[in-house]
Design a protein around this motif. Structure first.
Motif, PDB file in Angstrom:
ATOM      1  N   GLU A  46       8.751   6.230 -10.792  1.00 27.07           N
ATOM      2  CA  GLU A  46       8.774   4.956 -10.066  1.00 27.07           C
ATOM      3  C   GLU A  46       9.015   3.788 -11.016  1.00 27.07           C
ATOM      4  OE1 GLU A  46       5.907   5.752  -6.201  1.00 27.07           O
ATOM      5  OE2 GLU A  46       5.020   4.961  -8.021  1.00 27.07           O
ATOM      6  N   THR A  96       7.938   9.925  -4.873  1.00 25.95           N
ATOM      7  CA  THR A  96       7.682   8.512  -5.131  1.00 25.95           C
ATOM      8  C   THR A  96       7.445   7.802  -3.797  1.00 25.95           C
ATOM      9  OG1 THR A  96      10.078   8.209  -5.166  1.00 25.95           O
ATOM     10  CG2 THR A  96       8.960   8.399  -7.298  1.00 25.95           C
ATOM     11  N   ARG A  97       7.012   6.559  -3.882  1.00 20.77           N
ATOM     12  CA  ARG A  97       6.676   5.828  -2.658  1.00 20.77           C
ATOM     13  C   ARG A  97       7.877   5.628  -1.745  1.00 20.77           C
ATOM     14  NH1 ARG A  97       3.198   1.104  -5.476  1.00 20.77           N
ATOM     15  NH2 ARG A  97       4.687   1.650  -7.115  1.00 20.77           N
ATOM     16  N   ASP A  98       9.072   5.631  -2.311  1.00 20.55           N
ATOM     17  CA  ASP A  98      10.280   5.496  -1.493  1.00 20.55           C
ATOM     18  C   ASP A  98      10.914   6.852  -1.178  1.00 20.55           C
ATOM     19  OD1 ASP A  98      11.013   6.029  -4.090  1.00 20.55           O
ATOM     20  OD2 ASP A  98      12.706   4.643  -4.125  1.00 20.55           O
TER      21      ASP A  98
END
Length: 214
Positions: A155, A183-185
């Motif tokens: 990230e 990852t957050r996305d």
């Protein structure tokens, strides 16, 4: 002003010329037998040859590479970065994937190490607007670095991690990948056993690159 605008255009050109550098990784740890390995490599080849996927890869001038991973110090880039510009490029990549020898056998599962190795491969990747790691696997770690810490490093480097969780029963692997690997996305797609992997990887690649056409 004209010179300034021209400079901006030149600076933006490398990213515009390539939408995504996509590193496809496959699990070759001890839990993967020969038939399951073949399902992964053939599934990858069939996925890129799919008409819709192939069109998206070409339109986005996507760069592809393949990495195999298992335990600590058991990672290898087995297909170097491959720029996709034409149908011939797609066919060449698929042929390499189908014939790719297995890199490791009888090894542990260390996804944290795999992520860190994958990140290092972008040093030689073409300049693209996005950098994405596809990581697939059928087990949780039993060796190596902290997986969540490795994902956080991705990230911080601006790299997205997506995943295929290969389940044999329940959704334990999917939950692990969602909480510790992506990852957050990023996103996780679940494959119901290894025989569902070809469907899952087609869906995942298309989701990653189809926005080029939209």
């Amino acid at each position: 002003m004209k010179g300034f605008c021209l400079a901006l255009g030149l600076a933006a050109a490398p990213a515009a010329a390539c939408d995504t550098a996509l590193l496809l990784t496959i699990d070759v740890s001890n839990s993967i037998d020969a038939a399951e390995y073949a399902l992964q490599t053939d599934g990858m080849a069939d996925a890129v040859l799919d008409d819709e996927v192939a069109e998206a890869l070409i339109e986005g001038r996507v760069a592809l590479a393949v990495m195999q991973w298992s335990g600590v110090d058991r990672q290898a880039l087995t297909i170097p970065w491959h720029k996709v510009r034409t149908r011939a490029d797609v066919q060449d990549f698929a042929a390499q994937a189908r014939l790719m020898p297995r890199a490791f056998v009888q090894s542990d599962t260390a996804p944290g190490d795999a992520i860190l190795f994958a990140l290092a491969q972008f040093a030689t990747a073409p300049a693209c607007a996005r950098r994405v790691i596809d990581i697939s696997g059928d087990g949780t770690p039993n060796a190596g670095r902290d997986t969540r810490a490795a994902a956080r490093r991705a990230e911080q480097s601006g790299v997205t991690i997506n995943a295929i969780a290969i389940e044999s029963m329940g959704l334990a692997i999917t939950t692990f990948y969602r909480r510790h690997v992506i990852t957050r996305d990023g996103f996780v797609i679940t494959a119901r056993r290894h025989r569902d992997y070809p469907r899952a990887i087609r869906e995942k690649i298309l989701r990653e690159v189809a926005r080029v056409l939209g």
